[in-house]
Structure formats: C-alpha cells, structure tokens
Write an enzyme that holds these catalytic residues in place. Structure first.
Site, PDB file in Angstrom:
ATOM      1  N   HIS A 187      13.826  -9.015  56.249  1.00 17.55           N
ATOM      2  CA  HIS A 187      13.977  -9.188  57.712  1.00 17.55           C
ATOM      3  C   HIS A 187      15.448  -9.353  58.116  1.00 17.55           C
ATOM      4  O   HIS A 187      15.741  -9.962  59.142  1.00 17.55           O
ATOM      5  CB  HIS A 187      13.185 -10.407  58.211  1.00 17.55           C
ATOM      6  CG  HIS A 187      11.782 -10.485  57.718  1.00 17.55           C
ATOM      7  ND1 HIS A 187      10.718  -9.913  58.375  1.00 17.55           N
ATOM      8  CD2 HIS A 187      11.261 -11.049  56.585  1.00 17.55           C
ATOM      9  CE1 HIS A 187       9.607 -10.147  57.698  1.00 17.55           C
ATOM     10  NE2 HIS A 187       9.902 -10.816  56.607  1.00 17.55           N
ATOM     11  N   SER A 308      40.328   3.939  63.969  1.00 17.45           N
ATOM     12  CA  SER A 308      40.030   4.178  65.375  1.00 17.45           C
ATOM     13  C   SER A 308      41.285   4.713  66.044  1.00 17.45           C
ATOM     14  O   SER A 308      42.394   4.401  65.628  1.00 17.45           O
ATOM     15  CB  SER A 308      39.596   2.860  66.025  1.00 17.45           C
ATOM     16  OG  SER A 308      39.894   2.878  67.410  1.00 17.45           O
ATOM     17  N   LYS A 314      40.940  -1.068  62.692  1.00 19.50           N
ATOM     18  CA  LYS A 314      39.595  -0.580  62.341  1.00 19.50           C
ATOM     19  C   LYS A 314      39.575   0.358  61.149  1.00 19.50           C
ATOM     20  O   LYS A 314      40.494   1.123  60.901  1.00 19.50           O
ATOM     21  CB  LYS A 314      38.997   0.170  63.540  1.00 19.50           C
ATOM     22  CG  LYS A 314      38.763  -0.728  64.739  1.00 19.50           C
ATOM     23  CD  LYS A 314      37.366  -1.266  64.784  1.00 19.50           C
ATOM     24  CE  LYS A 314      36.427  -0.196  65.333  1.00 19.50           C
ATOM     25  NZ  LYS A 314      35.068  -0.689  65.322  1.00 19.50           N
TER      26      LYS A 314
END
Ligand code: ARG
Length: 498
Positions: A187, A308, A314
């Site tokens: 989960h 990015s 990034k």
C-alpha cells in the site's frame, strides 16, 4: 537450406516512407485503376515496405519449391534467374531504404513489379513473362500472412534478447545488493525490511515469465501459411514441406481458410508485449519513486536522467516516465488487433492489412523501453544509509516481534494483538521498538526474553526470512544465481533458433 540475404538491418529499426502524395501513382499487380483518394487510403507500401526482406525471402523459397514440385510450370533455369532477380530487387530496396520510390501499392506488388522489370532488362523479350510465373499457386493472402509471420518471428527473438540484456543488468545489481537493506512496502506504506537485491530480483522473475509468453507467441507464429493460396489451397502439386524447411517453420498450416485469416500470433505477440510493458511500467514507477527527494533511496545517473530547462537542481527520470506513458499505446495495439480480428467473416479481409502498424510499433516501443531501462538499471546507485534507515522505519520489524512470541508458544493472533498494543503506544510516545528495553518489552508479555529486541533489528529480520523465495541475503544470492543460469540457458536456446 535457409536463405541468406546480406545487409537488411532489423525491420524494427526502419521507419515509414514519406506520405503517399509524394510518391506519384503506384501500380497494382491486378491492374486496378482506383481513384487517387481511395488508393491513398488502401495502399500499404508506406509502412509495409519494411517487410521487403521477408517478402523476398518467402518468394525465393516459393520459387525454389516450384522448380522442384512443378518443373514443367517453373523450369529450374527460370527459377534460378528469378531468384537472382529477387536478390537484385532486395539489394536495391536495402540500399534505398527510406528513399525508396515504390512502384507498387504494397511491398508484395512492388517486389513483383520490379522483378518483372529487372528480368525483362536482363532477358529481353521473355524476362517479363518469367517474372509473371512467380505467383503460381500463391495468393497475396498467404504471401502476406507468411511475410508477417517471418517478421513477427524475428521481432519475438529481438525482444527476447532485449529482455535478456535487461535481466542481466537487473541481476548484476541484485547480486551486488543481495544483502543491502531496503524498505519493503505494501500500500506504499512501510511494511517489512527487504534487501534491494530481493526487490530487483522480483523484476527479473517478471521478465522470465515474459520470455515464456514470447516463446509461446514465437511457436504460434512458426507455422507456414504459404500454400493456402487465396483461401482454398491450390490446384498445383506444390511441396509445402519444402518451403517450411527452407523458411525454418516447424509445421505447415492444416487449414487453408484458417491460415489466410489467422492473426492469433500477432495478438499473442501484442499480448506478451503488453504484459511485458506493464512490468516495465512498474519498474519505471519504482525507479521514479525511489529517486524522489521524499524517498531518496537511489541516485539517477546523468547517462539517462535529464535536467530541467528552468530548475538547475533537477534530474528527471524521463525514460522511466516515457515507459509508463508508452505502456498505454502498446495496450492499445493489443486492443486494436483483437477488434480487427473479432468481426472478420471467413476468410481474408482487407481489415487484416491493419495488423502491421500495430505490430511494428509494438515491437519498436517495447524494445526501446527495454534498452532505455537497461541503461537506467545498470547505472542506479543506492543511498545505503538512507535505505537502511527507511528499512527499519515505521516499526517495520513489528512482525518479527510477533513471530518471536509465536516461537515462545503464543498463538499468532494473540502475539499480533500484543505487538499491536505495543506499536500503538510507541506511535503515541514517538519512540521506536529499538528505543525500548527488554524489561519494557516484557511488560507487554512475559514471553519476551532478553533476546527479543535482537530479533527485531533490520539485520535479524532479513536473515530470519530464510526460506525459498524469502528475502534472507543468502536466499536472494541463491535466487539471483539461479536466474543467471536461467537467463544464460534461455539466451542460448533463442540464439539457436531460426
Ligand atoms: N497489402 C495487403 C495486406 O497487407 C496484401 C494482401 C492483399 N490481398 C488482397 N486480396 N487484396 O493484407
């Protein structure tokens, strides 16, 4: 007695031809004169030209057989000349590739029309007629079914080899990290510690099953339809067995009506590719999650993760994200092939021409994803400290404490309730199991001995799962070794195939 044609890269690699409007008027072998708008819609040369190697291979096998089975119709000398002509047409297409200027509506028409020109140039006055005998006892219906099967067989093999490469990259990482603690989730909630090797090996197992599905698709594919002619077979005493041997097919189809309209093999390939793509998409999703600042479990290499254009900090897992995205189009191709087939009255219908783009794109997409993920997996670096910390976080060894009580004779459900109470208290006071003393532990149940806390460390939790398929480092190492042997054996078996 196979047919060797030089050159000819994988048909998966070649692209469509430019749009038909650039190509002038295309010929048909039937002499049809269709309205240009209809022709632009029905002609398939733009995409099926990439079957040129398979089409020429099938025709060579056919003409060689005709020379043996019906020499009065196909004199052996003519067969030799036709084969030479076919090889010339093949070399011409292979050299031209995307710059090919087709003269036929599909690859079968192009090859035949061009063959007739080539033969006429070489044998003035009789070459054209020679070429006109090639289609004896054959229809485009069994011809195209044969070509697509030859192509699909190769595609299965190529995809299988791309899977082996990814499996090896996974197993290399998994073997090196058979004992590296890693958080295990259900989960997407902290569940129990595992090793990173165990987690990675799960993907090697999925891929092993994918290879068995590809193998089934390959076997479904490897039956020769040629000789079924249009739908009912042919009046000539042809030798289908000879063609099957030349082309490396295991068998000849048993029913001509089925053979010209059967695309089960294409559906099976697309189904195998879809399940494979679902696995690759899950792997892509895992890598993406692991690399987030929030999980922080792996570092991405600049060999495949891009920056990015605006945010200098990034490093984005673009190839993984594309794999997640492209899974949809492979599933779509499977759906397309099923729908294309489901309402088709017996036997051949032009609907079937629409199998190709779906198949071509399926193979190209899954092979591309496999290759990109092979680079990605090979370059993944785990953050060991962070992974160890997360492996034990969230009271992930609570089950180990319950199991401890079970070994002391307590029924599991009772042990579960004791530990649940304990964990609820720790959630309330913000402490962890490791922060507790043996005496404190005993206040929850006198079955807890002095060694109970030692059973609840990440290392002990991992080592205790010492069963086949479990995450104990020694078991993971064994499982990885076994998978390595299986991959080597499967690779050898696929390499030995046609
Ligand atoms: N281009 C066609 C295909 O891919 C070839 C077969 C055409 N046969 C026919 N009877 N019109 O299916």
């Amino acid at each position: 007695m196979g047919i060797d044609l030089p050159g000819g890269t994988s048909a998966i690699d070649v692209a469509d031809l430019p749009d038909l409007s650039d190509l002038g008027t295309l010929g048909t072998v039937t002499g049809a004169s269709l309205h240009p708008d209809v022709f632009a819609y029905t002609a398939s040369i733009r995409f099926d030209w990439r079957l040129y190697r398979q089409d020429v291979t099938g025709s060579i096998a056919h003409v060689r057989m005709l020379a043996v089975a019906v020499p009065d119709v196909m004199p052996p000398d003519d067969a030799v000349a036709i084969e030479a002509g076919l090889r010339e047409v093949y070399a011409e297409i292979d050299a031209a590739r995307q710059r090919l200027v087709p003269i036929g509506e599909d690859i079968h028409s192009h090859v035949e029309l061009r063959l007739r020109e080539v033969l006429e140039a070489r044998f003035p006055g009789r070459g054209e007629d020679m070429g006109r005998r090639l289609h004896t006892g054959r229809s485009r219906n069994d011809q195209v079914a044969t070509d697509v099967r030859l192509w699909s067989r190769e595609a299965c093999t190529e995809v299988a080899h791309a899977i082996f490469a990814l499996q090896e990259a996974i197993l290399e990482r998994a073997g090196a990290h058979a004992g590296s603690p890693f958080p295990g989730y259900t989960h997407v909630q902290s569940a129990q510690p595992v090793t990173w090797g165990h987690h990675l090996h799960a993907y090697a197992e999925m891929l092993r099953r994918d290879v068995t599905r590809l193998d089934a698709a390959w076997r479904a594919t490897n039956v020769l339809p040629l000789g079924s002619a249009a739908l009912a077979g042919t009046t000539f005493p042809i030798r289908r067995d000879l063609v099957a041997v030349t082309l490396g097919f295991d068998d000849v189809s048993a029913n001509s009506m089925d053979a010209v309209s059967d695309r089960d093999f294409a559906i099976e390939l697309a189904a195998a590719a879809s399940i494979l793509m679902a696995h690759l998409s899950r792997l892509a999703e895992d890598i993406t999650l692991w690399a987030t600042t929030e999980f922080g479990l792996v570092r991405l290499s600049s060999t495949w993760a891009e920056g990015s254009s605006i945010m200098p900090q990034k490093r984005n897992p673009d190839a993984a994200e594309l794999t997640r995205g492209k899974a949809g189009r492979v599933f779509g191709h499977l759906q397309h092939l099923l729908v294309m087939q489901k309402g088709l009255p017996m036997t051949y219908g032009r609907d079937l021409q629409d199998d190709k783009e779906a198949l071509f794109d399926t193979a190209r997409t899954v092979r591309g994803a496999l290759r990109a993920l092979t680079v990605a997996v090979g370059s993944l670096e785990i953050d060991r400290d962070r992974a160890l910390a997360r492996a034990g976080a969230g009271h992930a060894t609570a089950t180990d404490l319950a199991d401890y009580l079970v070994r002391a004779g307590i029924p599991f459900r009772t042990a579960y309730e004791v530990v649940k109470r304990l964990v609820t208290d720790r959630l309330a006071d913000g402490r962890t199991i490791a922060d507790m003393t043996a005496a404190e532990l005993r206040s929850y149940h006198d079955g807890f001995g002095d060694d109970a806390l030692a059973a609840a460390t990440v290392t002990a939790s991992l080592a205790a799962r010492d069963i086949p398929g479990g995450t104990a480092p020694s078991r993971v190492a064994m499982a990885v070794e076994r998978s390595r042997r299986e991959v080597a054996a499967a690779r050898a078996a696929w390499t030995a195939r046609a």
